[in-house]
Design an enzyme around this catalytic site. Structure first.
Site, PDB file in Angstrom:
ATOM      1  N   ARG A 228       0.780  -1.393  -0.153  1.00 54.94           N
ATOM      2  CA  ARG A 228       0.001  -0.171  -0.042  1.00 54.94           C
ATOM      3  C   ARG A 228       0.926   1.255  -0.012  1.00 54.94           C
ATOM      4  O   ARG A 228       2.097   1.322   0.696  1.00 54.94           O
ATOM      5  CB  ARG A 228      -1.019  -0.071   1.156  1.00 54.94           C
ATOM      6  CG  ARG A 228      -2.035  -1.055   1.216  1.00 54.94           C
ATOM      7  CD  ARG A 228      -2.967  -0.688  -0.014  1.00 54.94           C
ATOM      8  NE  ARG A 228      -4.147  -1.345   0.056  1.00 54.94           N
ATOM      9  CZ  ARG A 228      -4.187  -2.390  -1.155  1.00 54.94           C
ATOM     10  NH1 ARG A 228      -3.261  -2.479  -1.905  1.00 54.94           N
ATOM     11  NH2 ARG A 228      -5.336  -3.134  -1.156  1.00 54.94           N
ATOM     12  N   HIS A 276       0.533   0.688  -9.850  1.00 52.90           N
ATOM     13  CA  HIS A 276      -0.156  -0.059  -9.193  1.00 52.90           C
ATOM     14  C   HIS A 276      -1.107  -1.290  -9.949  1.00 52.90           C
ATOM     15  O   HIS A 276      -2.209  -1.272  -9.586  1.00 52.90           O
ATOM     16  CB  HIS A 276      -1.426   0.753  -8.375  1.00 52.90           C
ATOM     17  CG  HIS A 276      -2.062   0.400  -7.310  1.00 52.90           C
ATOM     18  ND1 HIS A 276      -2.555   1.196  -6.017  1.00 52.90           N
ATOM     19  CD2 HIS A 276      -2.039  -0.867  -6.837  1.00 52.90           C
ATOM     20  CE1 HIS A 276      -2.883   0.243  -5.141  1.00 52.90           C
ATOM     21  NE2 HIS A 276      -2.660  -0.882  -5.661  1.00 52.90           N
TER      22      HIS A 276
END
Length: 313
Positions: A228, A276
């Site tokens: 994250r 991502h």
């Protein structure tokens, strides 16, 4: 039984998938009229405030991705089971990413990329073998363990770290605050797959990087973060790259996404950026997984991959 799709992106493809995998069931989407009393399940990602309220017969919430931090911070989160999506497709994609980037650093591929641009023939480098490079995986759950097995097959010396003690065959697993420093001290390539919780926010910082091994065969420690973005302190990453505390970094996640155009990470010579997508959840497999979990529940079996709310993952 009704399933509510609560997402911030295009809903029609998800509607079509769930209708295929849950034939004969009522599928609802936010923004359209539906009977809130009929909703038993919610499939969601990044729900807007209020979208999960007023569902008196709700039985479970499914996160449309591996992470659940978007739910843990949701105001007024209903007190029902939360199920993480954990599927082979996502796991294999993450392991592919980790093997790719560990091998890239092992074989010094970025240097050869620069040589190619400069039309420079330089065959005189002698990289270490994988067994001389120590990989440490922070976050030793399903994704971390699969990555560890595949990296070990390539010959890397792999260990794991977890917040709580774990016994995983063929791997040394460090645990908790007590085990963090010795884990870092033996690590040349640090892989971060820890979930985002109040305790892990900002954990990838200068203080942690300074504990990484200084005697490794790569000439300095390397960071790979595909967990994250808010685990990392980006100003610390940049300063540690500049002063040699870190040799290089591969970053798939960022404090702000999309990564702003003016971020110095884009142009830093020792940073590799991906958008991502290290382990994007394949939508068809995700819908199939959720449908299987609903059928398990309705057959009287427990949900798999339940979130522990006290831990936040």
């Amino acid at each position: 039984m009704s399933l509510l799709i609560a997402v911030t992106w295009e809903t029609q493809p998800w509607m079509e998938r769930f209708k295929r995998h849950l034939p004969g069931r009522e599928i609802a989407v936010l923004g359209e009229d539906f009977d809130r009393n009929a909703i038993r399940y919610v499939a969601t990602w990044g729900p807007k405030p209020g979208s999960l309220s007023g569902l008196p017969n709700l039985e479970a919430i499914f996160s449309l991705g591996a992470g659940v931090d978007h739910l843990m911070s949701y105001p007024g989160l209903p007190d029902v089971p939360i199920v993480r999506v954990s599927q082979d497709d996502l796991t294999h994609r993450m392991s592919e990413y980790m093997v790719l980037h560990c091998l890239m650093y092992l074989r010094d591929q970025r240097r050869y990329d620069e040589d190619q641009k400069a039309r420079r023939w330089n065959p005189d480098r002698s990289p270490p073998i994988a067994g001389d490079v120590r990989v440490g995986i922070m976050g030793f759950g399903v994704l971390g363990q699969d990555s560890a097995r595949k990296l070990k097959m390539m010959g890397f010396d792999v260990a794991g770290w977890s917040r709580t003690a774990k016994s995983v065959e063929r791997f040394e697993v460090y645990a908790g605050e007590k085990g963090l420093a010795p884990f870092l001290n033996r690590t040349d390539i640090l892989i971060s797959l820890v979930p985002l919780t109040p305790e892990t926010r900002g954990i990838l910082n200068r203080s942690l990087f300074e504990k990484l091994a200084r005697d490794g065969k790569l000439g300095g420690p390397v960071l790979i973060n595909a967990g994250r973005g808010k685990l990392q302190v980006e100003v610390d990453i940049l300063s540690c790259l500049d002063d040699g505390t870190l040799k290089a970094a591969t970053l798939d996640v960022f404090e702000t996404e999309p990564l702003p155009e003016d971020s110095p990470l884009w142009t830093h010579p020792r940073v590799t950026i991906t958008p991502h997508n290290s382990a994007v959840s394949e939508p068809e497999a995700t819908a199939r997984y959720i449908a299987e979990q609903i059928r398990r529940h309705e057959a009287g079996k427990p949900f798999e991959n339940l979130v522990d709310r006290t831990r936040g993952y």
